[in-house]
Design a protein around this motif. Structure first.
Motif, mmCIF file in Angstrom:
data_model
loop_
_atom_site.group_PDB
_atom_site.id
_atom_site.type_symbol
_atom_site.label_atom_id
_atom_site.label_comp_id
_atom_site.label_asym_id
_atom_site.label_seq_id
_atom_site.Cartn_x
_atom_site.Cartn_y
_atom_site.Cartn_z
ATOM 1 N N ALA A 9 0.704 -1.479 -0.289
ATOM 2 C CA ALA A 9 0.155 0.201 -0.107
ATOM 3 C C ALA A 9 0.771 1.052 0.072
ATOM 4 N N THR A 10 0.877 2.099 -0.861
ATOM 5 C CA THR A 10 2.020 3.340 -1.539
ATOM 6 C C THR A 10 0.479 4.390 -0.837
ATOM 7 N N LEU A 11 1.602 5.594 0.852
ATOM 8 C CA LEU A 11 0.496 6.250 1.131
ATOM 9 C C LEU A 11 0.895 7.971 -0.106
ATOM 10 N N ARG A 19 -5.652 8.512 6.765
ATOM 11 C CA ARG A 19 -4.087 8.368 5.964
ATOM 12 C C ARG A 19 -5.339 7.640 3.996
ATOM 13 N N TYR A 21 -3.608 5.863 1.215
ATOM 14 C CA TYR A 21 -3.186 4.621 0.294
ATOM 15 C C TYR A 21 -3.917 3.978 -1.004
ATOM 16 N N VAL A 32 -7.544 2.770 -0.216
ATOM 17 C CA VAL A 32 -7.911 2.556 0.777
ATOM 18 C C VAL A 32 -7.662 3.894 2.170
ATOM 19 N N GLU A 34 -7.419 5.083 6.035
ATOM 20 C CA GLU A 34 -7.615 4.537 7.005
ATOM 21 C C GLU A 34 -7.497 5.765 7.971
ATOM 22 N N PHE A 36 -6.787 7.066 11.554
ATOM 23 C CA PHE A 36 -6.000 6.160 12.322
ATOM 24 C C PHE A 36 -6.449 6.926 14.370
ATOM 25 N N ARG A 37 -6.253 6.161 15.228
ATOM 26 C CA ARG A 37 -6.100 5.817 16.661
ATOM 27 C C ARG A 37 -5.528 7.727 16.920
ATOM 28 N N THR A 83 -11.078 1.281 8.246
ATOM 29 C CA THR A 83 -10.400 1.481 7.323
ATOM 30 C C THR A 83 -11.659 1.169 5.863
ATOM 31 N N TYR A 85 -12.545 0.840 2.033
ATOM 32 C CA TYR A 85 -11.544 0.151 0.802
ATOM 33 C C TYR A 85 -12.162 1.097 -0.551
ATOM 34 N N PHE B 10 -5.169 -5.218 4.528
ATOM 35 C CA PHE B 10 -4.397 -3.730 4.640
ATOM 36 C C PHE B 10 -4.705 -3.807 6.028
ATOM 37 N N ALA B 15 0.262 5.005 14.702
ATOM 38 C CA ALA B 15 0.329 6.581 13.709
ATOM 39 C C ALA B 15 1.409 6.565 13.864
ATOM 40 N N LEU B 19 5.626 5.178 7.669
ATOM 41 C CA LEU B 19 5.549 5.385 6.716
ATOM 42 C C LEU B 19 4.744 5.424 5.451
ATOM 43 N N ALA B 20 6.099 5.087 3.428
ATOM 44 C CA ALA B 20 5.121 5.609 2.313
ATOM 45 C C ALA B 20 4.425 4.265 2.023
ATOM 46 N N THR B 21 5.069 3.380 2.319
ATOM 47 C CA THR B 21 4.334 2.006 1.760
ATOM 48 C C THR B 21 4.815 0.761 3.098
ATOM 49 N N VAL B 22 3.725 -0.096 2.523
ATOM 50 C CA VAL B 22 3.428 -0.758 3.913
ATOM 51 C C VAL B 22 2.610 -2.013 3.032
ATOM 52 N N LEU B 24 1.223 -5.149 2.016
ATOM 53 C CA LEU B 24 -0.572 -6.410 2.873
ATOM 54 C C LEU B 24 -0.932 -7.679 3.119
#
Lengths: 222, 199
Positions: A9-11, A19, A21, A32, A34, A36-37, A83, A85, B10, B15, B19-22, B24
């Motif tokens: 997954a690319t941000l 966020r 991605y 996707v 997300e 976050f907390r 999340t 999608y 995902f 938080a 990261l730029a990529t994660v 899966l």
């Protein structure tokens, strides 16, 4: 079939609440989102608020999609991971489009304004308020005669109040005048088309006059 | 049977990690894959349905879906993914993964309705056999399937052609407005995704 590379997954966007991605999803490009907390909130409250907002966003997206306004298709909601999608929209934001083609010619400006107004009209007639109308949250699909796609329903909510809808338009007006300074006529064109294309448009426009006089927030006194 | 990969899910990073990529679904175990075998010209649907419902040992564990309400494999992929997700979270509505898949295909919350509308019916002529697993089904299971269903096995590409768009419009209450098939599919997918959290 052997995988050549593990999917990643690319941000592409990070905001205060979420966020976004891009990911591959069943052979389709998808995004996707997300939520976050928030470490500063009580964990139980945080969980409740987050999951409610995820649900609210997905619902609003889907409801106006069914009503015929183009929005990204929701693919999957994972409440546990907070999340959503959804479909990746291949196209450019209206903001970039206006910046790239500036100055807009009269004909084109009218067409674009009508598309925007129609979408907003249907949305408001369904009592959905977007909450963050800017030209960055509107996209145009790639291709000929591109349809207008409303995105980012993260701040959207259901309301029957004329006030809320007027504020929605007011937010757009302010956003337009700050990102695209010489487009007064563009917003006027949107308002004209909005009046024609939405059932409950007239009272909203009338209310907009009030909102303009006092700003987005109602006075806290009295 | 034809393997169809299921979309990896995902897993949100902490938080405070920018990261730029994660990657899966990297939990080490082999990913779940959907295995599907469409049949056309099925002659013994009523019999198969009876055996399936009786839990007969000649019937392998699977979902038998009537092909007429499936516009695209994507619907099945999503139903499987959602079922696996509910299994993970212990939020399944039905008792088995395979029943959950049928349930997820249907827009309403009635299990019996899901079985009636999306499961194999006595009158079905085109049927999709769907299995989910981390390993492909054994040759034995594939043989069981082949002897069970009296029909012509066909490729996955033929699935869209077996659909009845009008019936889908009706089940998903999409009205009769003019729209492209892709648009209809999008509305179906969205409705499936929002099931359980819409109202």
């Amino acid at each position: 079939m052997p995988d050549t590379q593990p999917p990643v997954a690319t941000l592409i966007k990070q905001g205060a609440e979420a966020r976004v991605y891009t990911i591959p999803f069943a052979g389709r490009p998808a995004i996707v989102k997300e939520r976050f907390r928030k470490a500063y909130r009580h964990p139980t409250l945080d969980e409740k608020l987050t999951s409610r907002r995820v649900v609210q966003e997905a619902r609003c997206l889907h409801r106006i999609r069914r009503a015929g306004v183009d929005t990204p298709t929701v693919y999957l909601v994972d409440l546990k991971a907070s999340t959503i999608y959804m479909e990746f929209i291949d196209g450019i934001s209206v903001r970039d489009h206006i910046l790239a083609t500036s100055p807009l010619n009269h004909q084109h400006e009218r067409e674009l304004a009508t598309k925007i107004a129609k979408s907003l009209g249907v949305m408001h007639d369904m009592d959905i308020v977007h909450g963050d109308l800017t030209t960055s949250n509107m996209m145009m699909r790639a291709g000929d005669n591109p349809s207008l796609v409303l995105i980012d329903f993260g701040l959207s909510f259901v309301s029957t109040l004329v006030e809320d809808k007027a504020v929605d338009l007011y937010v757009l007006e302010r956003a337009l005048s700050s990102t695209h300074p010489d487009t007064d006529s563009f917003f006027q064109a949107i308002l004209n088309a909005y009046a024609k294309n939405s059932k409950g448009g007239k009272p909203v426009l009338k209310k907009l006059e009030d909102v303009r006089r006092r700003g987005r927030k109602r006075t806290a006194f009295g | 049977m034809h393997p169809i990969p299921l979309p990896p899910l995902f897993a949100p990073p902490p938080a405070d990690v920018p990261l730029a990529t994660v990657p899966l679904a990297g939990d080490g175990s082999p990913p779940y894959v959907m295995y599907i075998q469409p049949f056309t010209d099925v002659q013994n649907a009523a019999e198969v349905k009876k055996l399936l419902m009786a839990g007969d040992p000649r019937v392998p564990e699977m979902t038998l879906v009537d092909a007429s309400n499936i516009l695209d494999i994507f619907q099945l992929q999503l139903a499987c993914t959602k079922a696996l997700l509910s299994q993970r979270d212990n939020t399944m509505t039905t008792r088995t993964l395979y029943a959950e898949i049928l349930f997820n295909l249907c827009p309403t919350n009635k299990i019996s309705e899901a079985f009636r509308k999306f499961g194999i019916a006595d009158t079905s002529t085109a049927v999709l056999a769907v299995m989910v697993g981390q390993q492909p089904p054994s040759a034995e299971i594939q043989n069981m399937l082949a002897t069970l269903i009296k029909g012509t096995p066909v490729g996955v590409d033929s699935v869209p052609g077996l659909a009845d768009v009008k019936a889908v419009n009706k089940i998903f209450k999409l009205g009769s407005g003019q729209r492209t098939r892709n648009e209809t599919l999008s509305l179906v997918i969205g409705t499936m995704a929002l099931k359980g959290i819409m109202s």
